[in-house]
Write an enzyme that holds these catalytic residues in place. Structure first.
Site, PDB file in Angstrom:
ATOM      1  CE  LYS A  25      -0.363  -0.121   5.019  1.00 51.35           C
ATOM      2  NZ  LYS A  25      -1.178   0.180   6.179  1.00 51.35           N
ATOM      3  NE  ARG A  60      -5.823   0.619  11.920  1.00 46.14           N
ATOM      4  CZ  ARG A  60      -4.618   0.339  11.405  1.00 46.14           C
ATOM      5  NH1 ARG A  60      -3.675   1.255  11.394  1.00 46.14           N
ATOM      6  NH2 ARG A  60      -4.358  -0.859  10.910  1.00 46.14           N
ATOM      7  CE1 TYR A 109      12.269  32.476   2.708  1.00 47.62           C
ATOM      8  CE2 TYR A 109      12.437  30.086   2.670  1.00 47.62           C
ATOM      9  CZ  TYR A 109      12.256  31.286   2.014  1.00 47.62           C
ATOM     10  OH  TYR A 109      12.056  31.298   0.656  1.00 47.62           O
ATOM     11  CG  MET A 161       9.388  23.744  -1.573  1.00 53.84           C
ATOM     12  SD  MET A 161       8.106  24.648  -2.463  1.00 53.84           S
ATOM     13  CE  MET A 161       6.675  24.310  -1.439  1.00 53.84           C
TER      14      MET A 161
END
Lengths: 362, 362
Positions: free
Chosen positions: B37, B133, B252, B304
C-alpha cells in the site's frame, strides 16, 4: 447509504485565479510571475500553469528544476520559464529543447552555463542579500565580466523575514539589493519580493514579483487581514463507526485510553496521504451539519491509512459520511500551526499523494 | 567539476528481496504476503511487486485501495490482491475488472459487498482484537450468517503494540483472536502478524504474515538485533558553497545566527522533497570521504528546495559534491527519531516525491 473509501482533494482553480488577480492589485506596477515549483506545491503544476496563463495572462513562471519546467511547458509555450535551482548536467537536454531560463546561483553555475549556453536564452542572476542561501555574494559579483552582466536578463534576490512586516532584515535586505543592483547591474530588471514581500511597501516590488504560496491560499502576511482565499478542500469518508468502553485503548502503541464510554469513527486518511503523524491525539476533523459545524478530535496515533476520531458528542453520523480535514474553516495554515510547521509544508505533503480522488473546480 | 541540481533516490531491490527472504525464515510455516500500500511506502508499488513476485515467489499482496491494486496487477496477475480499506462505490469497477479481494471491515461494507459481489472472489474479514481501528467487533460478528462466514477466505486482525516484545497487549490480542476465530470462524485461514508481530513468538504467525515495513528496511523489532537491511540511499548535491561572517543570519526567519565565521554548503533538497521541516537547526547530512564519514549540521530553517549546512570543519568539499541524507549509516528510523516520528512516515514522505532522480538497483 454511500460507501466510499478514498480521501478526496478538491482544488478550486477559480479561487486560485482570484488570489493571483488580487495579488496583482497589491503590486500593480510589477510583472506578476508565478512560482509553480514542487508541482505547484503539490496541486498540479500543469493545471495551475494553464489557468494562470490562459485566464490570468501570466507569462513568467518559476520552477525549481527543468523537469518541472518540462511539465508545464505545453501549457505556457509563449512564456518565460525560469529554473530556480540552476542548470545541472542531468537536465541540460531539457533546458536546450525548451529554452528554459536558468537562474545562476553561483560562479560554478555561471561557468557551467558559459560552457553550455543556449542560443536566445538570457539567464537570471541570483544575488544574496542576507538570507545566506543561494545567490552570488558581493566578492563573487565583483568577479563578473561586463559580458557576463550583459548576458543576464534579470537580477533577483530573496527576502528572509518578509512575513513579519517590521522585521529589521526587510529594509536591510532591500537597501543591500538596491546598492548591489545600482553598483553592478544598473541596466537589469530586478525582482526581490515573493508572496510575503509583496505585502510590504511598494519599493519592495521592483520590476517583478514572484507569486507562489499566497496564490495557493497560504497567508503570507499574518499581520494583516488579506483577501487571500483558501483554495482546497480535503475530505475523507467515515468507513466504520464503533464503541469504546471505558478503559479501552485505541490505535498503535495504546497511546489513548478511554476514560469513559466513547463512540468513534474510523476515517480513511492517514500519514500515507500526508496527514501529519504528529497530530496523533491532537488533530481535529469537521462535519458540516445542516446549520452548524461539529468537530471531532483525533484520538490515538495517526496511522498510514486511517485516523480514529471521537464522535461521542455528534449525533446522526453514519458510515459513508464525509469529514472535512482541510477547508475554509480550518485551512493549511491552521493545520500547520497545530502540527508545529507552516502551511507550505502541509500543502506540499498532501498535494503530492496519488491516493486522493482529485477534483479540479474550474 | 560536476554540476548537478536534483536530489537522488536509490532503491536497492536486491536488498528488498533479501529482507523479504529473511523475514520468511522468521515465519517459515506461514504464507508470506507483501504489503505494498501507499505505493510500497513510496518506493514504487509496481517495481516492488514485480521483484517480490518474480524473484520472491510472493503470490499474496495487500494494498489499501483498488487503485493501488490496479497499479500492481500487471506484474502479479496470478496472485491474490487484497484491498485493506474495503470496497467503495468509487472503485467497484476496478474490483470487478481485476477480481481484487476486498477486506470487509464493517457490517456496512459487508452489506455493500453482498449487493456488489464479484463471482469467484471470496473476501477477507477483518476483526478487531483491541487496536480499535478497523474491523468487526464481537457484537457485529454475532450478526454474521453462516453463509456470510462461508463466503470468506481469510480472517485477519491487527496488533497494536507488536514493536514492543513484552507489551501486555500482544498476548491479550492473540488470545482474543484465537477465541474469536475458534468460536466464529473455525474453518478459515487466519492472519494476525505484520512486520512487527512476526518477531514475536511463533503462535502469532498463524497461516499468513503480512510483510510491509520491514521489507522496506524499517526496524520493526527495535528490542533485538535483526538482519533487516536499509534499502534506500537519498543523496543531494552541493549547489553552492559560501561563507558566513560572525553575526550573519542564515535561512528564513533568521533562526540561525553565526557565532563565528563559518563555511556553509547549500544542498539541493528540502521539505518539498520530503525532508522534514522540523529538522531545521537539527538535521545532519553526511559526506563519504576516502576513509571516513564527515557530518554537517543543518543550520537555519529547512526550505522547500534547499537546506543550509555548516561545513566549516570539513576540508576539500566543492560544488557538485554529493551529500548523503539517508543511507546505511543514518537510515529512515534514525531520521524518524530525530524528527519525532517513525521511519514509516519518513519513507512515505520521501518516496512519493517526483523531483528525485530515481534509480532502482536490481
Amino acid at each position: 447509504m454511500s460507501i466510499f473509501t478514498r480521501p478526496i482533494l478538491e482544488i478550486d482553480l477559480n479561487k486560485l485565479l482570484d488570489n493571483y488577480n488580487y495579488l496583482k492589485t497589491i503590486a500593480p506596477k510589477a510583472v506578476a510571475a508565478s512560482v509553480i515549483k514542487d508541482d505547484a506545491y503539490g496541486l498540479g503544476a500543469a493545471e495551475v500553469a494553464a489557468v494562470l496563463h490562459d485566464k490570468g495572462n501570466c507569462k513568467n513562471f518559476f520552477v525549481a528544476y527543468a523537469k518541472e519546467g518540462e511539465k508545464i511547458y505545453p501549457y505556457v509555450k509563449d512564456s518565460n520559464i525560469y529554473v530556480l535551482q540552476g542548470m545541472g548536467e542531468e537536465e541540460t537536454l531539457i533546458f536546450n529543447k525548451l529554452k528554459l531560463i536558468p537562474v545562476i546561483n553561483s560562479l560554478e553555475q555561471l561557468e557551467f552555463w558559459k560552457k553550455n549556453k543556449i542560443e536566445g536564452v538570457k539567464p537570471a542572476v541570483h544575488i544574496d542579500t542576507g538570507l545566506n542561501r543561494l545567490g552570488l555574494r558581493e566578492d563573487e559579483i565583483k568577479q563578473l565580466s561586463k559580458e557576463d552582466i550583459s548576458s543576464f536578463s534579470l537580477v533577483m534576490s530573496h527576502l528572509a523575514c518578509a512575513d513579519v512586516n517590521d522585521h529589521f532584515m526587510n529594509h536591510q535586505q532591500l537597501d543591500e539589493f538596491d546598492r548591489l543592483k545600482k553598483t553592478y547591474f544598473p541596466l537589469l530588471k530586478s525582482s526581490l519580493a515573493a508572496s510575503d514581500g509583496i505585502f510590504l511597501e511598494e519599493k519592495f516590488h521592483c520590476d517583478m514579483v514572484r507569486l507562489g504560496a499566497a496564490v495557493y491560499g497560504i497567508n503570507t502576511a499574518p499581520y494583516l487581514k488579506s483577501n487571500i482565499k483558501n483554495i482546497i478542500e480535503i475530505k475523507a469518508p467515515i468507513i466504520q463507526i464503533a464503541e469504546l468502553k471505558a478503559g479501552d485503548y485505541a490505535g498503535y502503541s495504546a497511546t489513548y485510553k478511554a476514560s469513559s464510554n466513547r463512540k468513534i469513527a474510523i476515517v480513511s486518511i492517514g500519514y500515507g496521504d500526508g496527514y501529519p503523524r504528529n497530530l496523533s491525539n491532537i488533530g481535529k476533523i469537521f462535519f458540516k451539519m445542516n446549520d452548524h459545524i461539529e468537530h471531532a478530535n483525533v484520538i490515538g496515533r495517526v496511522s498510514m491509512d486511517n485516523i480514529i476520531c471521537d464522535i461521542t458528542n455528534i449525533e446522526n453520523l453514519k458510515v459513508g459520511d464525509i469529514s472535512y480535514i482541510i477547508d475554509d474553516h480550518y485551512n493549511v495554515d491552521d493545520m500547520g500551526a497545530d502540527s508545529q510547521t507552516i502551511g507550505y509544508e502541509i500543502l506540499s505533503r498532501f498535494g503530492k499523494n496519488p491516493r486522493f480522488y482529485r477534483k479540479y473546480i474550474k
